[in-house]
Design an enzyme around this catalytic site. Structure first.
Site, mmCIF file in Angstrom:
data_model
loop_
_atom_site.group_PDB
_atom_site.id
_atom_site.type_symbol
_atom_site.label_atom_id
_atom_site.label_comp_id
_atom_site.label_asym_id
_atom_site.label_seq_id
_atom_site.Cartn_x
_atom_site.Cartn_y
_atom_site.Cartn_z
ATOM 1 N N GLY A 193 6.431 0.656 5.710
ATOM 2 C CA GLY A 193 7.331 -0.255 5.001
ATOM 3 C C GLY A 193 7.436 0.069 3.525
ATOM 4 O O GLY A 193 8.522 0.032 2.937
ATOM 5 N N CYS A 194 6.316 0.383 2.921
ATOM 6 C CA CYS A 194 6.307 0.679 1.477
ATOM 7 C C CYS A 194 7.023 1.992 1.187
ATOM 8 O O CYS A 194 7.699 2.122 0.158
ATOM 9 C CB CYS A 194 4.866 0.705 0.960
ATOM 10 S SG CYS A 194 4.047 -0.890 1.191
ATOM 11 N N THR A 195 6.902 2.941 2.081
ATOM 12 C CA THR A 195 7.612 4.210 1.923
ATOM 13 C C THR A 195 9.111 3.982 2.051
ATOM 14 O O THR A 195 9.895 4.475 1.234
ATOM 15 C CB THR A 195 7.116 5.237 2.960
ATOM 16 O OG1 THR A 195 5.727 5.471 2.725
ATOM 17 C CG2 THR A 195 7.888 6.535 2.875
ATOM 18 N N SER A 224 10.309 2.156 -1.143
ATOM 19 C CA SER A 224 10.277 3.017 -2.333
ATOM 20 C C SER A 224 11.320 4.125 -2.252
ATOM 21 O O SER A 224 11.961 4.452 -3.257
ATOM 22 C CB SER A 224 8.872 3.594 -2.524
ATOM 23 O OG SER A 224 7.955 2.540 -2.781
ATOM 24 N N LYS A 257 0.833 -1.209 0.000
ATOM 25 C CA LYS A 257 0.000 0.000 0.000
ATOM 26 C C LYS A 257 0.864 1.255 0.000
ATOM 27 O O LYS A 257 1.777 1.383 0.811
ATOM 28 C CB LYS A 257 -0.917 -0.005 1.221
ATOM 29 C CG LYS A 257 -1.956 1.094 1.216
ATOM 30 C CD LYS A 257 -3.068 0.782 2.201
ATOM 31 C CE LYS A 257 -4.090 1.877 2.295
ATOM 32 N NZ LYS A 257 -4.690 2.291 1.039
#
Length: 156
Positions: A52-54, A57, A47
């Site tokens: 974690g995704c931030t 990325s 998401k």
């Protein structure tokens, strides 16, 4: 089909799926064209704009010059909308394309497992239309370095 059912990701050597996608700006992207005669990091994340995704990325963003130097294009994919992907790109100044897959067509084409309506964190390297590497054990903090090591290994 149960959305949380385990699925088999595409194997190394398999052809990368030739599906249509939508990027963060609402543009149609022909993945067959993207994968042809190119090396592509295709990473799936649960998401946009979550911790974690931030971290993952932004790590790829910070190493982006190294990917470019190796001739590797980077694409991120989640089941978010194009609008959510656009906000994520703008907020964190991500220099690569994010694909919106709210229906899970790309997720399913790659055999990426879904959990609670989100893609699981996985990455694929694609060379000239074929899967050359895959990992389903992605550490958001070290993902960029791991992929760059694999790119260098494949290049030597």
């Amino acid at each position: 089909m149960n959305a949380n059912l385990a699925t088999e990701p595409l194997a190394v050597g398999a052809a990368a799926p030739a599906v249509q996608a939508t990027d963060q700006d609402g543009n149609e992207v022909d993945l067959a064209e993207v994968f042809r005669n190119a090396t592509v990091l295709f990473y799936f994340y649960p998401k946009a704009d979550t911790p974690g995704c931030t971290k993952e990325s932004c790590g790829l963003r910070d190493a982006y010059r190294k990917f470019i130097d190796h001739g590797v294009r980077v694409f991120g994919v989640s089941m978010d909308t194009a609008a959510a992907q656009k906000q994520f790109v703008e907020k964190y100044h991500l220099p690569f394309t994010l694909l919106a897959d709210p229906e899970g067509k790309i997720v399913e084409a790659f055999g990426v497992a879904k959990r609670n309506g989100h893609a699981s964190r996985q990455s694929f390297l694609i060379r000239n239309g074929k899967i050359s590497w895959h990992t389903a054990k992605v550490n958001p903090e070290t993902h960029a370095e791991e992929v760059l090591r694999e790119i260098e290994r494949q290049s030597s």
